[in-house]
Scaffold this motif. Structure first.
Motif, mmCIF file in Angstrom:
data_model
loop_
_atom_site.group_PDB
_atom_site.id
_atom_site.type_symbol
_atom_site.label_atom_id
_atom_site.label_comp_id
_atom_site.label_asym_id
_atom_site.label_seq_id
_atom_site.Cartn_x
_atom_site.Cartn_y
_atom_site.Cartn_z
ATOM 1 N N LEU A 1 29.097 -46.542 -26.766
ATOM 2 C CA LEU A 1 29.671 -47.495 -25.811
ATOM 3 C C LEU A 1 31.076 -47.078 -25.386
ATOM 4 N N LEU A 2 31.889 -46.629 -26.328
ATOM 5 C CA LEU A 2 33.245 -46.186 -25.981
ATOM 6 C C LEU A 2 33.210 -44.996 -25.022
ATOM 7 N N VAL A 3 32.355 -44.034 -25.308
ATOM 8 C CA VAL A 3 32.247 -42.863 -24.429
ATOM 9 C C VAL A 3 31.772 -43.285 -23.042
ATOM 10 N N SER A 4 30.799 -44.197 -22.977
ATOM 11 C CA SER A 4 30.291 -44.632 -21.666
ATOM 12 C C SER A 4 31.386 -45.307 -20.848
ATOM 13 N N ALA A 5 32.245 -46.080 -21.510
ATOM 14 C CA ALA A 5 33.359 -46.718 -20.796
ATOM 15 C C ALA A 5 34.383 -45.674 -20.350
ATOM 16 N N ALA A 6 34.636 -44.684 -21.208
ATOM 17 C CA ALA A 6 35.628 -43.651 -20.890
ATOM 18 C C ALA A 6 35.198 -42.794 -19.703
ATOM 19 N N ILE A 7 33.901 -42.586 -19.518
ATOM 20 C CA ILE A 7 33.429 -41.755 -18.406
ATOM 21 C C ILE A 7 32.996 -42.603 -17.200
ATOM 22 N N ASN A 8 33.410 -43.872 -17.191
ATOM 23 C CA ASN A 8 33.136 -44.799 -16.077
ATOM 24 C C ASN A 8 31.644 -45.045 -15.827
ATOM 25 N N MET B 1 23.333 -55.613 -18.831
ATOM 26 C CA MET B 1 23.576 -57.013 -18.480
ATOM 27 C C MET B 1 23.860 -57.262 -17.002
ATOM 28 N N LYS B 2 23.528 -56.294 -16.156
ATOM 29 C CA LYS B 2 23.826 -56.455 -14.723
ATOM 30 C C LYS B 2 23.080 -57.631 -14.109
ATOM 31 N N ASP B 3 21.944 -58.002 -14.682
ATOM 32 C CA ASP B 3 21.208 -59.146 -14.152
ATOM 33 C C ASP B 3 21.800 -60.477 -14.607
ATOM 34 N N VAL B 4 22.657 -60.434 -15.628
ATOM 35 C CA VAL B 4 23.231 -61.661 -16.181
ATOM 36 C C VAL B 4 24.614 -61.933 -15.605
ATOM 37 N N PHE B 5 25.449 -60.893 -15.528
ATOM 38 C CA PHE B 5 26.824 -61.067 -15.073
ATOM 39 C C PHE B 5 27.089 -60.267 -13.805
ATOM 40 N N SER B 6 28.031 -60.765 -13.015
ATOM 41 C CA SER B 6 28.499 -60.057 -11.829
ATOM 42 C C SER B 6 29.966 -59.723 -12.073
ATOM 43 N N LEU B 7 30.239 -58.470 -12.477
ATOM 44 C CA LEU B 7 31.581 -58.050 -12.852
ATOM 45 C C LEU B 7 32.032 -56.856 -12.026
ATOM 46 N N THR B 8 33.343 -56.667 -11.975
ATOM 47 C CA THR B 8 33.906 -55.458 -11.375
ATOM 48 C C THR B 8 33.742 -54.315 -12.378
ATOM 49 N N LEU C 1 27.759 -48.766 -20.388
ATOM 50 C CA LEU C 1 26.370 -49.091 -20.696
ATOM 51 C C LEU C 1 26.080 -50.587 -20.648
ATOM 52 N N MET C 2 27.072 -51.410 -20.876
ATOM 53 C CA MET C 2 26.827 -52.854 -20.808
ATOM 54 C C MET C 2 26.483 -53.286 -19.383
ATOM 55 N N GLN C 3 26.906 -52.535 -18.394
ATOM 56 C CA GLN C 3 26.526 -52.825 -17.012
ATOM 57 C C GLN C 3 25.018 -52.644 -16.847
ATOM 58 N N LEU C 4 24.479 -51.581 -17.427
ATOM 59 C CA LEU C 4 23.033 -51.366 -17.356
ATOM 60 C C LEU C 4 22.273 -52.471 -18.080
ATOM 61 N N SER D 1 36.077 -52.680 -13.764
ATOM 62 C CA SER D 1 37.030 -52.953 -14.837
ATOM 63 C C SER D 1 36.456 -53.974 -15.824
ATOM 64 N N GLY D 2 35.795 -54.990 -15.307
ATOM 65 C CA GLY D 2 35.167 -55.998 -16.163
ATOM 66 C C GLY D 2 34.074 -55.409 -17.026
ATOM 67 N N TRP D 3 33.239 -54.540 -16.423
ATOM 68 C CA TRP D 3 32.164 -53.900 -17.195
ATOM 69 C C TRP D 3 32.736 -53.019 -18.297
ATOM 70 N N LYS D 4 33.819 -52.311 -17.980
ATOM 71 C CA LYS D 4 34.438 -51.454 -18.992
ATOM 72 C C LYS D 4 34.998 -52.291 -20.142
ATOM 73 N N LYS D 5 35.648 -53.405 -19.803
ATOM 74 C CA LYS D 5 36.195 -54.281 -20.854
ATOM 75 C C LYS D 5 35.078 -54.867 -21.714
ATOM 76 N N LEU D 6 33.997 -55.279 -21.083
ATOM 77 C CA LEU D 6 32.868 -55.823 -21.833
ATOM 78 C C LEU D 6 32.262 -54.758 -22.731
ATOM 79 N N THR D 7 32.126 -53.551 -22.217
ATOM 80 C CA THR D 7 31.573 -52.445 -23.000
ATOM 81 C C THR D 7 32.473 -52.120 -24.188
ATOM 82 N N ILE D 8 33.778 -52.113 -23.974
ATOM 83 C CA ILE D 8 34.721 -51.854 -25.069
ATOM 84 C C ILE D 8 34.667 -52.984 -26.094
ATOM 85 N N ALA D 9 34.516 -54.233 -25.630
ATOM 86 C CA ALA D 9 34.395 -55.356 -26.567
ATOM 87 C C ALA D 9 33.171 -55.180 -27.468
#
Length: 183
Positions: free
Chosen positions: A90-97, A105-112, A100-103, A114-122
């Protein structure tokens, strides 16, 4: 249904370990995991996602090692390593933009982005914390404490994290999802 099936190996481990010791628990975990993943494989039309492959292969490796060498040290390493792999991925996926949390949870949340990266890091930090907790219980506590945590002790922590996540992100629920539930 998938989530419920995934609890069967944990229940098998708990019953086996409680009644006949950790080696029996490892055998029960291994057999139950193979059966559950065979069901997943059939239901998913012959496909596993990457997470499922990691869990299946590491379960076979660590439970198999435990049973063949008759040493529970290998089983004790399973959960810390799996959680560490998820955290690092997850950290690597956020670092390379490519969070993975976007993949997931994209049907659940609508994030920018930056939001997807923060969620992935969380989530990465959550998995890292869980890896540390699994390590502590496996290597510094009694067998009973480790068995209890491995089986069901982590579940309340996960529920609190998921509920907190939804509380923080409730304003970012995907409008299509909320429209479906109100119709």
């Amino acid at each position: 249904m998938k989530a419920l099936l995934d609890f069967i190996p944990l229940i098998a481990f708990f019953i086996g370990a409680r009644h006949s010791g950790i080696l029996a628990g490892a055998g029960a975990l291994l057999i139950a995991t193979i059966i559950v993943y065979a069901i997943h494989f059939i239901r998913q039309k012959g496909k596993f996602d990457k997470q499922q492959w990691v869990v299946l292969l590491l379960t076979i490796l660590f439970c198999g090692g435990t049973l063949i060498l008759r040493d529970d040290i290998y089983l004790r390493w399973k959960s810390p390593i799996i959680n560490g792999i998820f955290a690092l991925t997850l950290l690597v996926s956020a670092a390379i933009n490519k969070p993975l949390m976007q993949l997931a949870m994209k049907d659940v949340f609508s994030l920018t982005m930056s939001g997807w990266k923060k969620l992935t890091i969380a989530w990465a930090l959550f998995f890292a914390m869980m890896g540390v907790l699994h390590y502590i219980t496996a290597f510094t506590m009694s067998d009973e404490a480790w068995i209890n945590f491995k089986t069901y002790g982590w579940i309340p922590i996960m529920l609190v994290f998921v509920i907190a996540q939804f509380a923080v992100l409730k304003n970012y629920l995907n409008p299509e999802l909320t429209n479906k539930t109100t119709k």
